[in-house]
Scaffold this motif. Sequence first.
Motif, PDB file in Angstrom:
ATOM      1  N   SER A 349      -7.325 -33.011  34.645  1.00 27.07           N
ATOM      2  CA  SER A 349      -7.370 -33.256  33.506  1.00 27.07           C
ATOM      3  C   SER A 349      -7.138 -34.104  33.313  1.00 27.07           C
ATOM      4  O   SER A 349      -5.456 -34.557  33.882  1.00 27.07           O
ATOM      5  CB  SER A 349      -7.573 -32.243  32.825  1.00 27.07           C
ATOM      6  N   LEU A 350      -6.905 -35.090  32.315  1.00 30.82           N
ATOM      7  CA  LEU A 350      -6.357 -36.677  31.866  1.00 30.82           C
ATOM      8  C   LEU A 350      -6.337 -36.268  30.573  1.00 30.82           C
ATOM      9  O   LEU A 350      -6.970 -36.643  29.661  1.00 30.82           O
ATOM     10  CB  LEU A 350      -6.470 -38.079  32.715  1.00 30.82           C
ATOM     11  N   SER A 351      -5.223 -36.672  29.898  1.00 31.16           N
ATOM     12  CA  SER A 351      -5.159 -36.605  27.670  1.00 31.16           C
ATOM     13  C   SER A 351      -4.401 -37.976  27.644  1.00 31.16           C
ATOM     14  O   SER A 351      -3.343 -37.997  27.842  1.00 31.16           O
ATOM     15  CB  SER A 351      -4.352 -35.566  27.424  1.00 31.16           C
ATOM     16  N   VAL A 352      -5.107 -38.569  27.886  1.00 27.31           N
ATOM     17  CA  VAL A 352      -4.421 -40.283  26.945  1.00 27.31           C
ATOM     18  C   VAL A 352      -5.731 -40.744  26.195  1.00 27.31           C
ATOM     19  O   VAL A 352      -6.456 -40.218  25.670  1.00 27.31           O
ATOM     20  CB  VAL A 352      -4.412 -41.092  28.498  1.00 27.31           C
ATOM     21  N   PRO A 353      -4.523 -41.430  24.914  1.00 29.82           N
ATOM     22  CA  PRO A 353      -3.483 -42.127  25.341  1.00 29.82           C
ATOM     23  C   PRO A 353      -2.326 -41.686  24.551  1.00 29.82           C
ATOM     24  O   PRO A 353      -2.782 -40.181  24.148  1.00 29.82           O
ATOM     25  CB  PRO A 353      -4.086 -43.729  24.046  1.00 29.82           C
ATOM     26  N   VAL A 354      -1.127 -41.546  25.010  1.00 33.07           N
ATOM     27  CA  VAL A 354      -0.019 -40.488  24.858  1.00 33.07           C
ATOM     28  C   VAL A 354       0.369 -41.690  23.160  1.00 33.07           C
ATOM     29  O   VAL A 354       0.807 -42.694  23.942  1.00 33.07           O
ATOM     30  CB  VAL A 354       1.171 -40.441  25.551  1.00 33.07           C
ATOM     31  N   PRO A 355       0.542 -40.943  21.869  1.00 30.48           N
ATOM     32  CA  PRO A 355       1.438 -41.072  21.601  1.00 30.48           C
ATOM     33  C   PRO A 355       2.577 -41.641  21.298  1.00 30.48           C
ATOM     34  O   PRO A 355       3.126 -40.545  21.841  1.00 30.48           O
ATOM     35  CB  PRO A 355       0.642 -40.289  20.248  1.00 30.48           C
ATOM     36  N   GLU A 356       3.125 -42.994  21.193  1.00 34.35           N
ATOM     37  CA  GLU A 356       4.575 -43.395  21.500  1.00 34.35           C
ATOM     38  C   GLU A 356       5.522 -41.974  20.592  1.00 34.35           C
ATOM     39  O   GLU A 356       6.922 -42.031  21.184  1.00 34.35           O
ATOM     40  CB  GLU A 356       5.129 -44.010  20.138  1.00 34.35           C
ATOM     41  N   ASP A 357       4.976 -40.700  19.994  1.00 35.87           N
ATOM     42  CA  ASP A 357       6.045 -40.290  19.220  1.00 35.87           C
ATOM     43  C   ASP A 357       6.105 -38.544  19.776  1.00 35.87           C
ATOM     44  O   ASP A 357       6.758 -37.919  19.052  1.00 35.87           O
ATOM     45  CB  ASP A 357       5.776 -40.137  17.423  1.00 35.87           C
ATOM     46  N   ALA A 358       5.189 -38.601  20.857  1.00 40.46           N
ATOM     47  CA  ALA A 358       4.599 -37.894  21.179  1.00 40.46           C
ATOM     48  C   ALA A 358       6.793 -37.086  22.134  1.00 40.46           C
ATOM     49  O   ALA A 358       7.321 -37.838  22.307  1.00 40.46           O
ATOM     50  CB  ALA A 358       4.035 -37.788  22.865  1.00 40.46           C
ATOM     51  N   SER A 359       6.629 -35.386  21.827  1.00 40.58           N
ATOM     52  CA  SER A 359       7.790 -34.991  22.123  1.00 40.58           C
ATOM     53  C   SER A 359       7.964 -35.000  23.920  1.00 40.58           C
ATOM     54  O   SER A 359       6.871 -34.733  24.559  1.00 40.58           O
ATOM     55  CB  SER A 359       7.674 -33.564  21.432  1.00 40.58           C
ATOM     56  N   VAL A 360       9.403 -34.454  24.215  1.00 35.34           N
ATOM     57  CA  VAL A 360       9.137 -34.657  25.491  1.00 35.34           C
ATOM     58  C   VAL A 360       8.992 -33.040  25.686  1.00 35.34           C
ATOM     59  O   VAL A 360       8.972 -32.489  25.392  1.00 35.34           O
ATOM     60  CB  VAL A 360      11.361 -34.785  25.861  1.00 35.34           C
ATOM     61  N   GLY A 361       8.070 -33.399  27.079  1.00 35.70           N
ATOM     62  CA  GLY A 361       7.784 -31.909  27.936  1.00 35.70           C
ATOM     63  C   GLY A 361       6.343 -31.876  27.603  1.00 35.70           C
ATOM     64  O   GLY A 361       5.153 -31.179  28.031  1.00 35.70           O
ATOM     65  N   THR A 362       4.927 -32.670  26.664  1.00 33.93           N
ATOM     66  CA  THR A 362       4.123 -33.299  26.758  1.00 33.93           C
ATOM     67  C   THR A 362       3.586 -33.277  28.225  1.00 33.93           C
ATOM     68  O   THR A 362       3.895 -33.714  28.310  1.00 33.93           O
ATOM     69  CB  THR A 362       3.731 -34.338  25.209  1.00 33.93           C
ATOM     70  N   VAL A 363       2.213 -33.107  28.226  1.00 32.41           N
ATOM     71  CA  VAL A 363       1.784 -32.491  29.495  1.00 32.41           C
ATOM     72  C   VAL A 363       0.295 -33.699  29.419  1.00 32.41           C
ATOM     73  O   VAL A 363      -0.209 -33.972  28.207  1.00 32.41           O
ATOM     74  CB  VAL A 363       0.878 -30.956  29.660  1.00 32.41           C
ATOM     75  N   VAL A 364       0.212 -34.628  30.094  1.00 32.57           N
ATOM     76  CA  VAL A 364      -0.243 -35.590  30.209  1.00 32.57           C
ATOM     77  C   VAL A 364      -1.109 -35.527  31.245  1.00 32.57           C
ATOM     78  O   VAL A 364      -2.315 -36.030  30.561  1.00 32.57           O
ATOM     79  CB  VAL A 364       0.637 -37.473  30.709  1.00 32.57           C
ATOM     80  N   GLU A 411       6.007 -50.141  20.967  1.00 27.71           N
ATOM     81  CA  GLU A 411       6.761 -51.662  21.393  1.00 27.71           C
ATOM     82  C   GLU A 411       7.344 -52.141  22.936  1.00 27.71           C
ATOM     83  O   GLU A 411       7.655 -53.258  22.081  1.00 27.71           O
ATOM     84  CB  GLU A 411       7.465 -51.985  19.994  1.00 27.71           C
ATOM     85  N   ARG A 412       8.068 -51.069  23.333  1.00 28.97           N
ATOM     86  CA  ARG A 412       8.847 -51.836  24.235  1.00 28.97           C
ATOM     87  C   ARG A 412       7.650 -51.886  25.805  1.00 28.97           C
ATOM     88  O   ARG A 412       7.891 -52.430  26.248  1.00 28.97           O
ATOM     89  CB  ARG A 412       9.651 -50.822  24.949  1.00 28.97           C
ATOM     90  N   VAL A 413       7.053 -50.994  25.582  1.00 26.94           N
ATOM     91  CA  VAL A 413       5.980 -50.754  26.349  1.00 26.94           C
ATOM     92  C   VAL A 413       4.800 -49.737  26.556  1.00 26.94           C
ATOM     93  O   VAL A 413       4.726 -49.227  25.821  1.00 26.94           O
ATOM     94  CB  VAL A 413       6.503 -49.900  28.103  1.00 26.94           C
ATOM     95  N   SER A 414       3.502 -51.173  26.359  1.00 27.73           N
ATOM     96  CA  SER A 414       2.579 -49.762  26.172  1.00 27.73           C
ATOM     97  C   SER A 414       1.463 -49.433  26.904  1.00 27.73           C
ATOM     98  O   SER A 414       0.875 -48.948  26.118  1.00 27.73           O
ATOM     99  CB  SER A 414       1.985 -51.571  25.601  1.00 27.73           C
ATOM    100  N   GLU A 415       2.323 -49.434  28.336  1.00 28.59           N
ATOM    101  CA  GLU A 415       0.793 -49.192  28.830  1.00 28.59           C
ATOM    102  C   GLU A 415       2.041 -48.231  30.383  1.00 28.59           C
ATOM    103  O   GLU A 415       2.684 -49.388  30.840  1.00 28.59           O
ATOM    104  CB  GLU A 415      -0.010 -49.864  29.445  1.00 28.59           C
ATOM    105  N   TYR A 416       1.434 -47.789  31.125  1.00 25.91           N
ATOM    106  CA  TYR A 416       2.419 -47.217  32.407  1.00 25.91           C
ATOM    107  C   TYR A 416       1.663 -47.360  33.053  1.00 25.91           C
ATOM    108  O   TYR A 416       0.425 -46.608  33.023  1.00 25.91           O
ATOM    109  CB  TYR A 416       3.455 -45.911  32.406  1.00 25.91           C
ATOM    110  N   GLU A 417       1.691 -47.639  34.383  1.00 25.89           N
ATOM    111  CA  GLU A 417       1.060 -47.479  35.514  1.00 25.89           C
ATOM    112  C   GLU A 417       2.144 -46.160  36.399  1.00 25.89           C
ATOM    113  O   GLU A 417       2.755 -46.137  37.473  1.00 25.89           O
ATOM    114  CB  GLU A 417       0.307 -48.662  36.518  1.00 25.89           C
ATOM    115  N   VAL A 418       1.601 -45.288  36.441  1.00 28.92           N
ATOM    116  CA  VAL A 418       1.677 -43.641  37.253  1.00 28.92           C
ATOM    117  C   VAL A 418       1.161 -44.054  38.450  1.00 28.92           C
ATOM    118  O   VAL A 418       0.059 -43.446  38.536  1.00 28.92           O
ATOM    119  CB  VAL A 418       1.934 -42.770  36.263  1.00 28.92           C
TER     120      VAL A 418
END
Length: 822
Positions: A349-364, A411-418
């Motif tokens: 399961s993949l929940s994207v995009p992730v809002p930049e104000d998402a709280s720490v611990g949010t399951v991606v 504004e600093r990083v708009s996308e991550y390749e994990v």
Amino acid sequence: ENWSCPVLVRVLVLQAAWALAGGQVRYSVPEEAKAGTVVGRLAQDLGLEAGEAEARRLRLVAQGRRASVEVSGASGALVVSSRLDREELCGKSAPCALRLEVLVERPLRVFHVELEVTDINDNAPIFPAARKNLSIAELNTLPGSRFPLEGASDADIGANAQLSYTLSPSEHFSLDLQKSDERNIEPELVLTKPLDRETIPVHRLVLTASDGGRPPLTGTMELVISVLDANDNPPQFNQSVYKVQLPESAAVGTRVTRVNATDADEGINSEVTYAVTNFIPPSGRDLISINPNTGEIHLTGPLDFEEVNVFNFRIEARDKGTPSLSGHCKVVLEVLDVNDNAPEVSVTSLSVPVPEDASVGTVVALLSVSDRDSGANGRVRCWVWPASPFGLEATFSGSYSLVLREALDRERVSEYEVEVRAEDGGAPPLRARRGVRVPVSDVNDNAPAFAQAVYTVLARENNAAGAELARLWARDPDEAGNGRVSYSVAEGGVGGGWRPASSYVSVDAESGRLWALQPLDFEELQVLQFEVRAVDAGEPPLCGNATVQLFVLDENDNAPALLPPAVVAKIRAVDADSGYNAWLRYELWEPRGKGPFRVGLYSGEVSTARALDEADGPRQRLVIVVRDHGEPARSATATLSVSLLEAAETALAAGAGSSSSRSAAGAESGSGAASAATNVWLVVAICAVSSLFLLAVVLYGASRWAPRAAVLSGPGPTTLVCASEVGSWSYSQRHSRSLCVADGAGKSDLMVFSPNFPPPPPGPAAKDTQPEPSALLDTVSGTAFLMSTFSLPPSLSILSCPLRCRYFVQGFVPTALRAVSV
């Protein structure tokens, strides 16, 4: 389909319970259950309320092969969707447990369900062959001789696979069952009576295998026993069981082992050949071969520990006697695991995009990690690479959650390749990796910001309407509507003025272009300070401000203009209180509206508000109210009568004013002497008025002795006077005029004071054109003004200046205590 209804009812009883330590639900269902059979109330067992299963999208996560169960959307029950065959799913493994992952959204949660497929007796025992031929020598074969038979196999497990054997009735043979291990029973044919080929040359028996099911299923094999002569010694192996271990990586052709059997007979009866029989599981036929002459066993196919880890098969050694005799042994081949399977990482399961104000611990994302190897080779270690704001959390055996560990900033990083990496514990270890793309969605967390806090703009007056004054720009690093900026002018005053800034300038909402709404006038506006607001289109919108200081540059667009004196009189009042209670203000009560006079709010100076004409009438009555700032406010009212005289009337009033002034002076002196004891200020006022009266007499005499023609119309030195702001005399470049004393004046004293009113704003005529000299002469010719005061305190005085008409103070009547009088 051979089981009865009571059995079906019994096996359909479901056992569902929470494993409190791991949050796991376990169910059981019999194989071959019909499609639609309810396995368990999954939604209820997971703690969901009625209707939540469909609203929160309760569903199974597909893993590998097609699942035979599904979740009913309406009820949230786990039901059978297709045929369940335990033997196909698990073979001989027991118990047969299927691990299912169940997802619930809003919020996202994962549960693990273990479904045990229970066995039913749906497979009958099967012998390797429908017929078995045996040859037994007569005479030489003694009673008690044993002949191993190939047992049947049953694909079921447990009691359903527990086989029992029966032999058709025979007086020469019986059946003996030998337990090879805890699960398998091997039948042996036992000779109970010596054979006589001449009596019965061939014995035909039926071997029946029955399983332990209810009802039991059976399989049969026909035994054809031929009675032979002579060869009475069967081959004998040097050991009954051969145990061999091979790694699953062993190559095809690898020698497994070598078996050896000997025969005590001589000649052809002692020559032995080998054959492999009775494979368990049957797939071993494709993996094992034996050299019939040497007894060497070799691999003919690849081994796979993950498929089968133990093979059992029998070796038969048969001599070449007539009839031939045989001996048997068992070979057990154990397959050893090697690290030949890399870990497998899959995103369930993949929940994207992730809002930049998402709280720490949010399951991606939810990940499933598995390794088919066993032991250390199957233990997997996982991590995220490279170092990023994401991390892994183990939720269950082989299940991980990709969670947010740090705050995001689009504004600093708009996308991550994990990249999720996995490594097993083998030697050497095998690795796997899975890339996950995580885009970051924007939220409106940046307000528009101008390049500078204050903008200084210079603009020349008389600019064209619509002219561009400046361009303002505010930066918003957000994207789309969150970064789209619109501009506006914030409402505000013009310095100390009365018109808002939006009356002078405007800003384009999209481009930030600042432009003038009307031509600017330096004489009206020198400095305009206002704020420009930049608002983005986010929700909620954010804004930024910048201050604009607009300096109007002067141009020489006004010619000099002479202004007539405007001060008529000055009202003064005193208040014995102090502070706000003694702060006085003056208001013109009558006449209201657009009258020809006005009064200074705090100075008390009465002046003309406009040019006088004949329509104003010969007399003006002014009612002035003096108020203090106390609570409650107290007031006094003064009435001022003003007469308008022509030039000829002024000359006549001057002759009569001399005598009346003297008589009035005498009366005033007597009155002053009478009140001297009670008011010292009155004495001082009388002295001041007398002095001014003497000065007026001197000036009047000088004017009377002057030639009449010069006074009326002849040119000469300037004699028209007006008080300057510092009390000095100023002379107009006009014909000289005489000062007159009007009838009814209380005294002949003349008091001249400096005006405190600012000059009235120049009209269009004063700004655009310069009056002709003759016109200016007409406006002041024959004009004079004489101020006379009554017996009042010295705080009250009257100021005279030449205007278009002559103003004559007829009289003043005080109407309240402490009122100002003229």
